[in-house]
Write a protein that holds these residues in place. Structure first.
Motif, short mmCIF file in Angstrom:
data_model
loop_
_atom_site.label_atom_id
_atom_site.label_comp_id
_atom_site.label_asym_id
_atom_site.label_seq_id
_atom_site.Cartn_x
_atom_site.Cartn_y
_atom_site.Cartn_z
N ALA A 266 17.43 -112.67 -35.90
CA ALA A 266 16.93 -111.91 -34.75
C ALA A 266 17.31 -110.44 -34.79
O ALA A 266 16.79 -109.64 -34.01
N ALA A 269 14.67 -107.82 -34.73
CA ALA A 269 14.01 -107.43 -33.48
C ALA A 269 14.38 -106.02 -33.08
O ALA A 269 13.56 -105.27 -32.53
N GLN A 281 6.39 -107.99 -29.70
CA GLN A 281 7.16 -109.08 -30.26
C GLN A 281 7.73 -110.00 -29.19
O GLN A 281 8.14 -111.13 -29.50
N PHE A 285 8.54 -114.03 -29.73
CA PHE A 285 9.86 -114.64 -29.56
C PHE A 285 9.89 -115.67 -28.43
O PHE A 285 10.55 -116.70 -28.54
N GLY A 316 14.52 -117.13 -31.14
CA GLY A 316 13.64 -116.73 -30.05
C GLY A 316 14.38 -116.11 -28.89
O GLY A 316 13.96 -115.07 -28.35
N GLY A 319 15.98 -112.73 -30.05
CA GLY A 319 14.94 -111.74 -30.27
C GLY A 319 14.37 -111.21 -28.96
O GLY A 319 14.14 -110.00 -28.81
N THR A 320 14.15 -112.11 -28.00
CA THR A 320 13.68 -111.68 -26.68
C THR A 320 14.70 -110.79 -25.99
O THR A 320 14.37 -109.77 -25.39
#
Length: 420
Positions: A266, A269, A281, A285, A316, A319-320
């Motif tokens: 991640a 990101a 993105q 994610f 996920g 990354g978020t």
């Protein structure tokens, strides 16, 4: 070029590494007790539920620190604030190691976890030191250190406790806090961002949420994805210790290492966010987070599917999270600690809600139902992202006149609007 026009140098990678390491070492304090509940209960002849209150106390303390200590980062010189927090945390860890009863242990856990918000002060500190075109990468690296601290804390606690007992875990943690004090010496002196009083600073957190639509939007993405984190990590121990796997506590703790792969992946990101892709993105994610629960459901009886699902879940969520922070911190450079307070308080509360709901669902309907619950939260985030994208492609009307995208308040408040 005059001296005053000399550009500020880019952030030293060694400084980023120091911040990442310090964040990971300190946040781990809030999670050491989780795999030790059984051992603590045996020492004090207490029930598992009573010993479990030590974990709950840590969650309460961390929430208090987010709400009432992190905003102070905008008011005072951050390095001195970090020193005091580390000292208090070290003292609290020593008390935990020598506690004569679970009640004192729980009370000390509140103090330790309150001081363990050091990472949440370091992240906005790093954001303020970074250039605009490297902020996402810097945030990603520091947040990776923080998440690794969370993931590895359970493994470290289990291994130390197996060799030297659970009290040794907290003594080792206290020593690490003193070593972290040495790391903090490498940080630059910061200038307070506001002269406002403490009450005014706390009140301004609510005002920021009201005034900044991007902040509200990113709070929603963060809360919906981190709720799924709470759903999974609260109940996976029940699954792995149950009839399907029958694993020991140490083996369960080592299983969390699969999440490290997702956390490291991640980091990309942050670099993508620096190139203006933070909004784009987010959809990817959040979708990865939701989709990971399909594999996690299959993992009820297949460990490979469970391991891959864990890596995707943490990819996920992290990354978020990095995408969110890369968009939040540029909103108000003078209030980055308060922005972090608003975002992280909601983030943490959502994770706690996911934990509570997952326990009820697991014992009421089983593992597959837990996976459905975990997928629902990020699926809602995907729908929110689709709605956001459609709204940006369909300019809103204002008093009968159609606004262009650059006239839209939501568009203007976006830090990466120029690149999207």
């Amino acid at each position: 070029m005059s001296r005053t026009d000399t550009p500020r140098p880019r952030m030293d990678r060694r400084l980023v590494a120091v911040m990442a390491l310090a964040s990971g070492l300190v946040v781990a304090n809030s999670y050491y007790a989780q795999p030790l509940v059984g051992a603590i209960a045996g020492t004090f002849d207490a029930s598992t539920s009573e010993a479990g209150l030590v974990v709950t106390a840590g969650q309460v303390g961390y929430a208090l620190g987010l709400a009432f200590l992190v905003p102070v980062g905008d008011m005072v010189e951050r390095r001195n604030l970090l020193r005091w927090l580390l000292l208090v945390t070290a003292v609290g860890l020593v008390v935990m190691a020598w506690s004569p009863g679970w009640q004192i242990l729980a009370a000390s856990a509140v103090l330790v976890s309150t001081g363990s918000v050091v990472g949440q002060i370091l992240v906005p500190f790093a954001a303020s030191l970074a250039h605009d075109d490297e902020r996402g990468r810097v945030i990603g690296n520091v947040m990776t250190g923080l998440l690794l601290g969370i993931l590895l804390s359970r493994v470290v606690a289990g291994l130390i406790a197996e060799v030297a007992g659970w009290r040794a875990v907290f003594m080792c943690a206290a020593v690490l806090m003193l070593l972290t004090l040495l790391l903090v010496r490498a940080l630059p002196v910061s200038v307070p961002a506001t002269n406002a009083g403490y009450r005014a600073v706390l009140a301004s957190v609510v005002e920021l949420v009201s005034d900044e639509p991007v902040l509200r939007q990113r709070i929603a993405y963060g809360a919906l994805t981190y709720a799924s984190f709470g759903v999974f990590w609260t109940t996976v121990g029940f699954l792995l210790a149950g009839p399907a796997y029958g694993w020991s506590d140490a083996r369960i703790g080592c299983f969390t290492l699969f999440g490290v792969a997702g956390a490291l992946a991640a980091r990309a990101a942050g670099s993508l966010a620096d190139r203006g892709y933070a909004r784009h993105q987010t959809g990817f994610f959040t979708a990865v987070t939701a989709g990971s629960f399909a594999l996690l459901a299959v993992g009820e009886h297949h460990v490979v599917a469970l391991a891959v699902g864990v890596a995707l879940l943490d990819l996920g969520i992290q990354g978020t999270h990095i995408s969110n922070q890369s968009l939040i911190y540029p909103l108000r450079p003078d209030a980055r600690s308060r922005l972090n307070t608003a975002y992280m308080t909601c983030y943490f509360l959502a994770g706690s809600l996911g934990s509570v709901l997952s326990t009820l669902v697991y014992f009421g309907a089983g593992w597959r139902a837990v996976c459905v619950l975990g997928a629902v939260f990020p699926a809602c985030a995907v729908l929110l992202w689709i709605r956001e994208r459609r709204g940006r492609h369909a300019p809103p009307c204002d008093g009968g006149r159609v606004q262009t995208p650059t006239e839209s308040p939501l568009w203007n408040s976006s830090p990466d609007s120029r690149s999207t």
